[in-house]
Design a protein around this motif. Structure first.
Motif, PDB file in Angstrom:
ATOM      1  N   HIS A   1       0.833  -1.189   0.000  1.00  0.00           N
ATOM      2  CA  HIS A   1       0.000   0.000   0.000  1.00  0.00           C
ATOM      3  C   HIS A   1       0.875   1.249   0.000  1.00  0.00           C
ATOM      4  O   HIS A   1       2.063   1.200   0.352  1.00  0.00           O
ATOM      5  CB  HIS A   1      -0.924   0.013   1.215  1.00  0.00           C
ATOM      6  N   GLU A   2       0.283   2.366  -0.389  1.00  0.00           N
ATOM      7  CA  GLU A   2       1.000   3.639  -0.355  1.00  0.00           C
ATOM      8  C   GLU A   2       1.488   3.925   1.063  1.00  0.00           C
ATOM      9  O   GLU A   2       0.777   3.683   2.042  1.00  0.00           O
ATOM     10  CB  GLU A   2       0.073   4.766  -0.806  1.00  0.00           C
TER      11      GLU A   2
ATOM     12  N   ARG B   1      -8.141   6.877  -2.747  1.00  0.00           N
ATOM     13  CA  ARG B   1      -8.036   6.260  -1.426  1.00  0.00           C
ATOM     14  C   ARG B   1      -9.406   6.106  -0.770  1.00  0.00           C
ATOM     15  O   ARG B   1      -9.670   5.101  -0.098  1.00  0.00           O
ATOM     16  CB  ARG B   1      -7.106   7.092  -0.538  1.00  0.00           C
TER      17      ARG B   1
ATOM     18  N   VAL C   1       1.748  -0.952  -6.347  1.00  0.00           N
ATOM     19  CA  VAL C   1       1.495  -0.089  -5.190  1.00  0.00           C
ATOM     20  C   VAL C   1       0.001   0.210  -5.162  1.00  0.00           C
ATOM     21  O   VAL C   1      -0.522   0.882  -6.057  1.00  0.00           O
ATOM     22  CB  VAL C   1       2.318   1.208  -5.262  1.00  0.00           C
TER      23      VAL C   1
ATOM     24  N   ARG D   1      -3.828   3.673  -0.461  1.00  0.00           N
ATOM     25  CA  ARG D   1      -3.925   3.493   0.986  1.00  0.00           C
ATOM     26  C   ARG D   1      -5.383   3.257   1.378  1.00  0.00           C
ATOM     27  O   ARG D   1      -6.293   3.917   0.883  1.00  0.00           O
ATOM     28  CB  ARG D   1      -3.375   4.724   1.699  1.00  0.00           C
TER      29      ARG D   1
ATOM     30  N   THR E   1       4.998   6.462  -2.459  1.00  0.00           N
ATOM     31  CA  THR E   1       3.986   7.395  -1.979  1.00  0.00           C
ATOM     32  C   THR E   1       2.821   7.568  -2.943  1.00  0.00           C
ATOM     33  O   THR E   1       1.874   8.275  -2.612  1.00  0.00           O
ATOM     34  CB  THR E   1       4.621   8.779  -1.730  1.00  0.00           C
ATOM     35  N   MET E   2       2.890   6.960  -4.103  1.00  0.00           N
ATOM     36  CA  MET E   2       1.825   7.102  -5.097  1.00  0.00           C
ATOM     37  C   MET E   2       1.515   5.741  -5.697  1.00  0.00           C
ATOM     38  O   MET E   2       2.419   4.950  -5.952  1.00  0.00           O
ATOM     39  CB  MET E   2       2.236   8.087  -6.190  1.00  0.00           C
ATOM     40  N   ARG E   3       0.235   5.477  -5.889  1.00  0.00           N
ATOM     41  CA  ARG E   3      -0.194   4.186  -6.427  1.00  0.00           C
ATOM     42  C   ARG E   3       0.339   3.996  -7.848  1.00  0.00           C
ATOM     43  O   ARG E   3       0.726   4.942  -8.525  1.00  0.00           O
ATOM     44  CB  ARG E   3      -1.724   4.116  -6.454  1.00  0.00           C
TER      45      ARG E   3
END
Length: 401
Positions: free
Chosen positions: A95-96, A282, A190, A193, A155-157
């Motif tokens: 996940h992020e 998200r 990824v 979140r 930090t990013m999907r």
């Protein structure tokens, strides 16, 4: 000594002067000066001219610069070609904001150690060369395969790497960088979140289920009460004792948990900026994960694409993979209109960066707070706290009524 401060307008003018490209058409002619090797070549040419027309010292300078360029280009070229590199994550999906490790395997095929190798572009979100993350390797032992672990926190999907990562070397002088793509690469998925939603979605469905929210009357399930006979009721459900007391036909009412037929629409357009779309995704991931955990069957439309998945672990992974595949800058899709006979949830964004969650329940009444309810999550609002209380405010309104 007097200190002179520039006015704000003058500071802005100076900033624009320093950052504006006034001659973009000429970039292709001077691009070779981007690396130091270009300046060394220019200095070598000037030294040759000095040796020809002015002084023999120019030949000495030209020979020295040529030797530096030869060594500075030969070793990087050899280093990236005598090694074979592979890059893969320890786990396939995270996940992020979750840390994981990328394992870099380097095989050195010569009996000499290799210095100065670096890997770039292994977790990049953009194609800009200056934004590519780079990890350097001090030394690769001779004739062996060495594994190096790199701790990363995406930090990013998305599916990483976006571009093919490269092994680079600019050792020993750093005047030229040799690059070679890494062919043996395993991607890292990824996911967006996911935030926990405290309560269950307060919608009552029409189909009998083993588990569900609410109890709708029917011919099976637990005892709910009695009611007068209606057209279509079976004679075997008549409660003869209650009928004798009231001198009219009374039937036994039963009921049980119901599964709701729910449509979920996720808008994949970018209404404000990249971060606003990331928050919107998200929210969608949190809502779908909560519905999946509650085993509520949903018909999801992700932009213009239908999304179907089973209510198991593999289905949840498929759902998160589909959300991770949404481009970070959004994609064009048609606007969905409400008005379906089934309950629906619409997740979209606004131009100010807010996330809109609209719950449309055609069977909801005045006691449930109305058939349509819209929840607005502001751009500066804590997303974790907002998602925790997402259903609770609807449920409380239902209970209070």
């Amino acid at each position: 000594m007097a200190i002179v401060h520039a006015a704000p307008d003058e500071q802005g003018w100076l900033s624009r002067l320093m950052t504006t490209d006034f001659c973009p058409w000429a970039n292709r002619f001077v691009y070779w000066l981007k690396e130091p090797i270009g300046w060394f070549a220019l200095a070598t040419a000037i030294s040759v001219m000095i040796g020809l027309y002015f002084s023999p010292i120019g030949w000495t300078l030209a020979a020295s610069l040529t030797a530096i360029m030869a060594i500075g280009m030969a070793w990087p070229w050899i280093a990236v070609r005598v090694t074979r590199c592979g890059l893969h994550p320890e786990i396939d999906a995270v996940h992020e904001g979750t840390s994981c490790r990328m394992v870099l395997s380097v095989r050195n095929r010569i009996p000499l150690p290799v210095w100065g190798l670096a890997i770039e572009g292994y977790l990049d979100c953009d194609s800009d060369d200056e934004s590519k993350p780079t990890v350097g390797l001090a030394c690769v032992p001779p004739r062996c395969t060495a594994d190096y672990a790199v701790e990363v926190t995406p930090t990013m999907r998305g599916l990483y790497p976006i571009l093919i990562p490269q092994v680079t070397c600019s050792f020993p002088f750093g005047i030229w960088t040799a690059r070679r793509p890494i062919s043996d690469t395993r991607p890292l998925m990824v996911w967006p979140r996911v935030y926990r939603i405290a309560e269950l979605l307060p919608l009552v469905g029409l189909t009998n289920a083993d588990h569900g929210d609410g109890s709708r009357g029917g011919q099976s399930g637990d005892f709910v009460g009695v009611r007068p006979l209606r057209h279509g009721d079976s004679a075997k459900h008549i409660n003869w004792v209650a009928s004798a007391r009231s001198d009219s036909l009374i039937v036994t009412e039963r009921g049980g948990p119901q599964s709701v037929t729910l449509d979920v629409f996720v808008d994949t357009r970018c209404h404000a900026d990249r971060e606003a779309l990331a928050r919107q995704t998200r929210v969608a991931a949190s809502v779908l994960s909560s519905l999946h955990q509650s085993r509520i069957k949903t018909r999801v439309r992700l932009g213009d694409r239908p999304l179907t998945y089973k209510l198991d672990t593999r289905g949840r992974r498929h759902m998160l993979d589909a959300l991770a595949s949404v481009p970070v800058d959004g994609e064009a899709c048609r606007c969905t209109t409400r008005g379906s006979a089934n309950a629906s949830i619409h997740i979209s964004g606004s131009t100010n960066g807010s996330v809109l969650v609209t719950i449309d329940n055609p069977r909801g009444g005045r006691r449930a707070g109305g058939a349509v309810r819209e929840i607005v999550i502001g751009p500066r609002e804590d997303l974790a706290a907002a998602m925790t209380d997402l259903w609770r405010e609807v449920r409380d309104a239902n209970v209070a009524a």
